[in-house]
Each structure stands twice: as C-alpha cells, then as structure tokens.
Design a protein around this motif. Sequence first.
Motif, mmCIF file in Angstrom:
data_model
loop_
_atom_site.group_PDB
_atom_site.id
_atom_site.type_symbol
_atom_site.label_atom_id
_atom_site.label_comp_id
_atom_site.label_asym_id
_atom_site.label_seq_id
_atom_site.Cartn_x
_atom_site.Cartn_y
_atom_site.Cartn_z
ATOM 1 N N ARG A 215 48.692 38.422 42.603
ATOM 2 C CA ARG A 215 49.614 38.975 41.574
ATOM 3 C C ARG A 215 49.617 40.340 41.664
ATOM 4 O O ARG A 215 50.447 41.094 41.305
ATOM 5 C CB ARG A 215 49.470 38.201 40.416
ATOM 6 N N ARG B 128 57.610 42.290 30.128
ATOM 7 C CA ARG B 128 58.305 40.747 29.954
ATOM 8 C C ARG B 128 58.904 40.506 31.354
ATOM 9 O O ARG B 128 58.892 39.222 31.594
ATOM 10 C CB ARG B 128 59.629 41.143 28.805
ATOM 11 N N GLU B 129 59.409 41.359 32.062
ATOM 12 C CA GLU B 129 59.985 41.121 33.187
ATOM 13 C C GLU B 129 58.939 40.437 34.321
ATOM 14 O O GLU B 129 59.265 39.453 34.936
ATOM 15 C CB GLU B 129 60.793 42.401 33.912
ATOM 16 N N ALA C 36 56.159 39.355 33.302
ATOM 17 C CA ALA C 36 55.587 37.980 33.108
ATOM 18 C C ALA C 36 56.481 36.920 33.118
ATOM 19 O O ALA C 36 56.101 35.739 33.869
ATOM 20 C CB ALA C 36 55.436 37.874 31.381
ATOM 21 N N LYS C 37 57.757 36.871 33.115
ATOM 22 C CA LYS C 37 58.805 36.016 33.533
ATOM 23 C C LYS C 37 58.919 35.786 35.159
ATOM 24 O O LYS C 37 58.943 34.688 35.569
ATOM 25 C CB LYS C 37 60.338 36.638 33.317
ATOM 26 N N ARG C 38 58.562 36.844 35.868
ATOM 27 C CA ARG C 38 58.520 36.520 37.136
ATOM 28 C C ARG C 38 57.343 35.824 37.845
ATOM 29 O O ARG C 38 57.549 34.987 38.652
ATOM 30 C CB ARG C 38 58.358 38.008 37.982
ATOM 31 N N PHE C 39 56.184 36.072 37.151
ATOM 32 C CA PHE C 39 54.918 35.530 37.542
ATOM 33 C C PHE C 39 54.558 34.236 36.704
ATOM 34 O O PHE C 39 53.651 33.557 37.100
ATOM 35 C CB PHE C 39 53.686 36.314 37.657
ATOM 36 N N GLU C 40 55.313 33.776 35.737
ATOM 37 C CA GLU C 40 55.465 32.853 34.837
ATOM 38 C C GLU C 40 53.989 32.638 34.102
ATOM 39 O O GLU C 40 53.223 31.798 34.362
ATOM 40 C CB GLU C 40 55.444 31.259 35.759
ATOM 41 N N VAL C 41 53.509 34.054 33.396
ATOM 42 C CA VAL C 41 52.380 34.221 32.990
ATOM 43 C C VAL C 41 52.611 34.750 31.419
ATOM 44 O O VAL C 41 53.883 35.110 31.507
ATOM 45 C CB VAL C 41 51.555 35.045 33.714
ATOM 46 N N SER C 42 51.686 35.241 30.729
ATOM 47 C CA SER C 42 52.146 35.861 29.602
ATOM 48 C C SER C 42 52.084 37.062 29.559
ATOM 49 O O SER C 42 51.514 37.833 30.635
ATOM 50 C CB SER C 42 51.124 35.364 28.415
ATOM 51 N N THR D 260 48.589 38.693 29.961
ATOM 52 C CA THR D 260 48.084 38.508 30.832
ATOM 53 C C THR D 260 48.436 39.832 31.823
ATOM 54 O O THR D 260 47.863 40.325 32.595
ATOM 55 C CB THR D 260 48.295 37.110 31.888
#
Length: 307
Positions: free
Chosen positions: A5, A22-23, A25-31, A34
Amino acid sequence: MQIHRLFEIVYILLNKRVITARELAKRFEVSIRTIYRDVEVLTSANIPIYATQGKGGGITLLDNYVLNKSLLSDQEQQEILFALQGFQATEYPEVDIVLSKLSGLFNKKDYNWIEVDFSSWGNHKNRNDQFSTLKDAIIGQKIISFEYYNSFGEKSLRKVEPIKLFFKNSAWYLHAFCLKREEIRTFKISRMVNIKKTIDPFIHKISDDGIEADKEKIQEKKIAICLRFTSDGAYKAFDTFNPDSIIKNADETFTVKTTLPGGPWLVDFILSLGSAVEVMEPANVRDQVINKLKNNLKKYKNIYNMT
C-alpha cells in the motif's frame, strides 16, 4: 499489505500529485486514520509528503521528487526502461504497465524514444497468449503439450519440458527437452499450435551445456553456399546477410558466401529472394531450385493451359 500500500501511495502521488485521504481510503478499503498513519510512515522514511487543508487540498508530494538516486543512477534507470521497451516486442501485456509505473517513479518523461517490433505484418492475434503460456510454464516448471509442424509440413503431437525462449533471424524459438525424442530440441514457435500448459511438474536436468550442444548440432547441419545478386537486387543481399559476407564484383553484381541450414527450407528461402539472386554453389542446391521452379511453372501451365 502495508508495504504494498505504501508503494502504491507513492506511485499515485507521483502521477496525480494531489489526492485526498478519503480517496485513498476508498481505493485501498481501509480507514482514513490508516491512510494518515501510512503518510506518517512515509514521512519518517524521508519521503517528502505533506497535507494541505481547504478547497483543492489533500495529500501531496514535493515537486520534482524522484526515487533515491543512491539506489539507481540516472544511467541505470535509463537502461532499465530501455530493456523494458525492448521486451515490449514480445507483446507481453504486463510490460506496458511496469514501464509506465517505473517511468513515473524515475520521473522520465522522454523514455519512449525507441520502438522495437519483431512481429510480421500478418502477426497472429494469439501471440500474447502463447508467450504468456510459455513464460508461465518455464518459470513454473510445468510440461507443455502442442502440435508441431516440421519443415516438411508433417504434424506431430509433442510434450516437452520448456527451458528457454530465444529470438534469432526474425523468428522466436523454444529450447525444450522433448519427451518423445528424449533429447533437447529447438522448436520454432510459429509452427507450434494449441500450446497448453499441463499440471505435470518437472525438475530441470538440463544445463546450458546441453542447450549449446543442441545449437552445435544445428550448426553442423549448415552448408556452405555461394549466391550472386544482380546490381538492382543488392538491397536484398544487404537486408538479409552480414555485410562481411558480401563482395561487390567488377560487373556491379554482388557475391554472398555464407552458411545456411540445409533441407526444404533452404530452397524456399532462396526463392523468396526473387529473381535478383542466383545460386552458384553447391550444384545440388542449384538443381533443387531449378526443379522447384519447373514444378511451379507446370502448375501455372495447367491452370492457364499454357504451351
């Protein structure tokens, strides 16, 4: 997963320059938390990443940042990109992706200065699949099966232990241990049909010496040949043969002395050079060319009822 990552975050920033947490976090499916921890890790590794607030803000990378030059010199970076461009000629799909990523990491915008294309004008659409299958079989050490057409047009089913791909004289070949012949054989890929990777593993028992021995066998089958080209066909001589083997004669013709593989292939190869070439030696090859021309002429006489 974090290392992967972190690398992806740096790559994204090198290409997009600014992106929101936010973008990412959405891409890597994490908070989002994180993502900010990842940014702290990258910052502590001396990668100049910082965040800006407000409209148009986000996580960004310092302009003109490239990979640490202590890892790879500028010349080494160029050599890597050049090697990948050459490998593009195999039409292997992942190469374009890797080349794009590395050019971004190295900050090389002018890397695309050369194009190498080994394919013929009538290239087969399944060439990508062939190279992918062969590569996976060689690296994964799996036996492959295929139908093979020899120079006489005879078809046989083969199972082989693939060793190495190589390119020579405008064609791709495969070095492999043939289970049918129980020895190393060289197969021309354009004559291989229905290539399939089996689930059967193998352990290479073949050294480079074995491959070299097979090459020497092929070399032993070559014959010395002398060809004469007309003056207006000189370009064919220089397009096909090493200039060191070409001699210009007093009458403006050109003589080529070289060695070539014997067999049916040789006659067809000579005829492919057209009327610009004449076989001088050996006499048996000259006779084979004459007989092939006579047989071809008979075909056309029969079609058009020529006398």
